[in-house]
Design a protein around this motif. Structure first.
Motif, PDB file in Angstrom:
ATOM      1  N   SER A 102       0.814  -1.215   0.000  1.00 14.35           N
ATOM      2  CA  SER A 102       0.000   0.000   0.000  1.00 14.35           C
ATOM      3  C   SER A 102       0.846   1.263   0.000  1.00 14.35           C
ATOM      4  O   SER A 102       0.386   2.323  -0.444  1.00 14.35           O
ATOM      5  CB  SER A 102      -0.928   0.003   1.220  1.00 14.35           C
ATOM      6  OG  SER A 102      -0.213   0.247   2.423  1.00 14.35           O
ATOM      7  N   THR A 103       2.072   1.171   0.493  1.00 12.09           N
ATOM      8  CA  THR A 103       2.930   2.362   0.549  1.00 12.09           C
ATOM      9  C   THR A 103       3.672   2.606  -0.770  1.00 12.09           C
ATOM     10  O   THR A 103       4.267   3.655  -0.948  1.00 12.09           O
ATOM     11  CB  THR A 103       3.964   2.238   1.685  1.00 12.09           C
ATOM     12  OG1 THR A 103       4.846   1.143   1.414  1.00 12.09           O
ATOM     13  CG2 THR A 103       3.279   2.012   3.016  1.00 12.09           C
ATOM     14  N   THR A 106       1.317   3.828  -7.225  1.00 10.36           N
ATOM     15  CA  THR A 106       0.438   3.050  -8.098  1.00 10.36           C
ATOM     16  C   THR A 106       1.168   2.568  -9.348  1.00 10.36           C
ATOM     17  O   THR A 106       0.791   1.552  -9.939  1.00 10.36           O
ATOM     18  CB  THR A 106      -0.786   3.867  -8.509  1.00 10.36           C
ATOM     19  OG1 THR A 106      -0.352   5.109  -9.086  1.00 10.36           O
ATOM     20  CG2 THR A 106      -1.663   4.168  -7.292  1.00 10.36           C
ATOM     21  N   ASN A 142      -1.217   6.383   8.448  1.00 13.65           N
ATOM     22  CA  ASN A 142      -0.873   7.467   7.514  1.00 13.65           C
ATOM     23  C   ASN A 142      -1.768   7.374   6.292  1.00 13.65           C
ATOM     24  O   ASN A 142      -2.701   6.559   6.238  1.00 13.65           O
ATOM     25  CB  ASN A 142       0.618   7.432   7.128  1.00 13.65           C
ATOM     26  CG  ASN A 142       1.032   6.129   6.470  1.00 13.65           C
ATOM     27  OD1 ASN A 142       0.204   5.409   5.914  1.00 13.65           O
ATOM     28  ND2 ASN A 142       2.316   5.820   6.534  1.00 13.65           N
ATOM     29  N   SER A 144      -1.488   6.142   3.455  1.00 13.02           N
ATOM     30  CA  SER A 144      -1.511   4.882   2.714  1.00 13.02           C
ATOM     31  C   SER A 144      -2.623   3.951   3.190  1.00 13.02           C
ATOM     32  O   SER A 144      -2.920   2.945   2.531  1.00 13.02           O
ATOM     33  CB  SER A 144      -0.162   4.168   2.838  1.00 13.02           C
ATOM     34  OG  SER A 144       0.867   4.904   2.214  1.00 13.02           O
ATOM     35  N   ASN A 145      -3.254   4.267   4.321  1.00 14.02           N
ATOM     36  CA  ASN A 145      -4.321   3.429   4.843  1.00 14.02           C
ATOM     37  C   ASN A 145      -5.498   3.354   3.871  1.00 14.02           C
ATOM     38  O   ASN A 145      -6.229   2.354   3.843  1.00 14.02           O
ATOM     39  CB  ASN A 145      -4.802   3.949   6.199  1.00 14.02           C
ATOM     40  CG  ASN A 145      -5.655   2.924   6.943  1.00 14.02           C
ATOM     41  OD1 ASN A 145      -5.267   1.778   7.080  1.00 14.02           O
ATOM     42  ND2 ASN A 145      -6.815   3.357   7.397  1.00 14.02           N
ATOM     43  N   ARG A 147      -5.284   3.222   0.517  1.00 16.56           N
ATOM     44  CA  ARG A 147      -4.953   2.163  -0.438  1.00 16.56           C
ATOM     45  C   ARG A 147      -4.968   0.801   0.231  1.00 16.56           C
ATOM     46  O   ARG A 147      -5.362  -0.193  -0.370  1.00 16.56           O
ATOM     47  CB  ARG A 147      -3.569   2.401  -1.061  1.00 16.56           C
ATOM     48  CG  ARG A 147      -3.510   3.558  -2.051  1.00 16.56           C
ATOM     49  CD  ARG A 147      -2.259   3.460  -2.908  1.00 16.56           C
ATOM     50  NE  ARG A 147      -2.368   2.405  -3.895  1.00 16.56           N
ATOM     51  CZ  ARG A 147      -1.349   1.727  -4.385  1.00 16.56           C
ATOM     52  NH1 ARG A 147      -0.124   1.953  -3.953  1.00 16.56           N
ATOM     53  NH2 ARG A 147      -1.540   0.803  -5.297  1.00 16.56           N
ATOM     54  N   TYR A 189       2.989   1.817  11.541  1.00 22.45           N
ATOM     55  CA  TYR A 189       2.909   0.543  10.834  1.00 22.45           C
ATOM     56  C   TYR A 189       2.899  -0.675  11.760  1.00 22.45           C
ATOM     57  O   TYR A 189       2.205  -1.655  11.492  1.00 22.45           O
ATOM     58  CB  TYR A 189       4.107   0.375   9.884  1.00 22.45           C
ATOM     59  CG  TYR A 189       4.198   1.385   8.788  1.00 22.45           C
ATOM     60  CD1 TYR A 189       3.214   1.469   7.806  1.00 22.45           C
ATOM     61  CD2 TYR A 189       5.278   2.262   8.711  1.00 22.45           C
ATOM     62  CE1 TYR A 189       3.301   2.397   6.786  1.00 22.45           C
ATOM     63  CE2 TYR A 189       5.375   3.200   7.699  1.00 22.45           C
ATOM     64  CZ  TYR A 189       4.385   3.268   6.735  1.00 22.45           C
ATOM     65  OH  TYR A 189       4.478   4.192   5.727  1.00 22.45           O
TER      66      TYR A 189
END
Length: 214
Positions: A102-103, A106, A142, A144-145, A147, A189
């Motif tokens: 996720s981090t 894309t 953060n 990225s949660n 995604r 994390y």
């Protein structure tokens, strides 16, 4: 007491193999040397008393590892989890990966690539004859949660499509804020020891529900 070692050749996954040595209890010396100019390596060494039942846990993850690293079919390193499954021949695989995915941007990790990597690993686990539990990762603290929530839904869909057990750490630990308040998060994390204990209990409850084997 027996000792088992696994050896590999990075340019040829077929050279990953396992050897079992039987010996007496005590202190022993193991000498390792190469038969050519390459360096020898061990991927694992397990010492056990074959007169006693026990559970051995091998951690196939590493810092920063993603589903692309787990399903390492492009590079074909013999020691990658995907390649090593047949040699290790585990009874059970618990697959929890997605936070590092996720981090990634894309362009590096699309949802379709993540799904393909996960399905390929699921297929490899099944081909090895191992049981499988899929795990939806815990929430992180953060951006990225967002995604990660998408990847988590992919995990749930794969569990349903493949008919495998699923553990949802979002349900176990709650939101990131709730998990932090409970003392289960060390940073955005990673969990604290108490948080990892919570996860271990959730997995144990699936593997051996209360009352089973009592």
């Amino acid at each position: 007491v027996g000792t088992a070692s696994a050896e590999f050749e990075t340019v040829d996954p077929a050279n990953l193999f396992r050897r079992v040595f039987n010996t007496t209890p005590g202190t022993h010396t193991i000498s390792v040397r190469a038969t050519d100019t390459s360096a020898p390596f061990f991927t694992a060494m397990v010492m056990y008393d074959n007169s006693e039942k026990e559970v051995t846990v091998l951690n196939g993850g590493w810092s920063g590892g993603s589903s692309a690293d787990l399903y390492n079919a492009g590079i074909k390193d013999a020691y990658s989890p995907y390649q090593a499954l047949a040699t290790y021949n585990p009874d059970l695989v618990v697959l929890n990966i997605g936070i590092n995915d996720s981090t990634l941007g894309t362009a590096t990790m699309t949802t379709s690539a993540y799904k393909a990597n996960m399905q390929a690993t699921i297929d490899a686990v099944r081909a090895s004859g191992s049981d499988l539990i899929l795990v939806i990762p815990n929430e992180i603290g953060n951006a990225s949660n967002t995604r990660l929530a998408i990847f988590s839904q992919i995990v749930a869909d794969l569990a349903a499509a493949n008919g495998v057990k699923l553990i949802d750490l979002r349900a176990v630990l709650g939101t990131y804020a709730a998990a932090t308040s409970a003392g289960w998060m060390r940073d955005v994390y990673h969990m604290t020891a108490a948080g990892y204990g919570k996860i271990a209990t959730a997995i144990a409850d699936v593997i051996m529900p209360a009352g089973v084997g009592a």
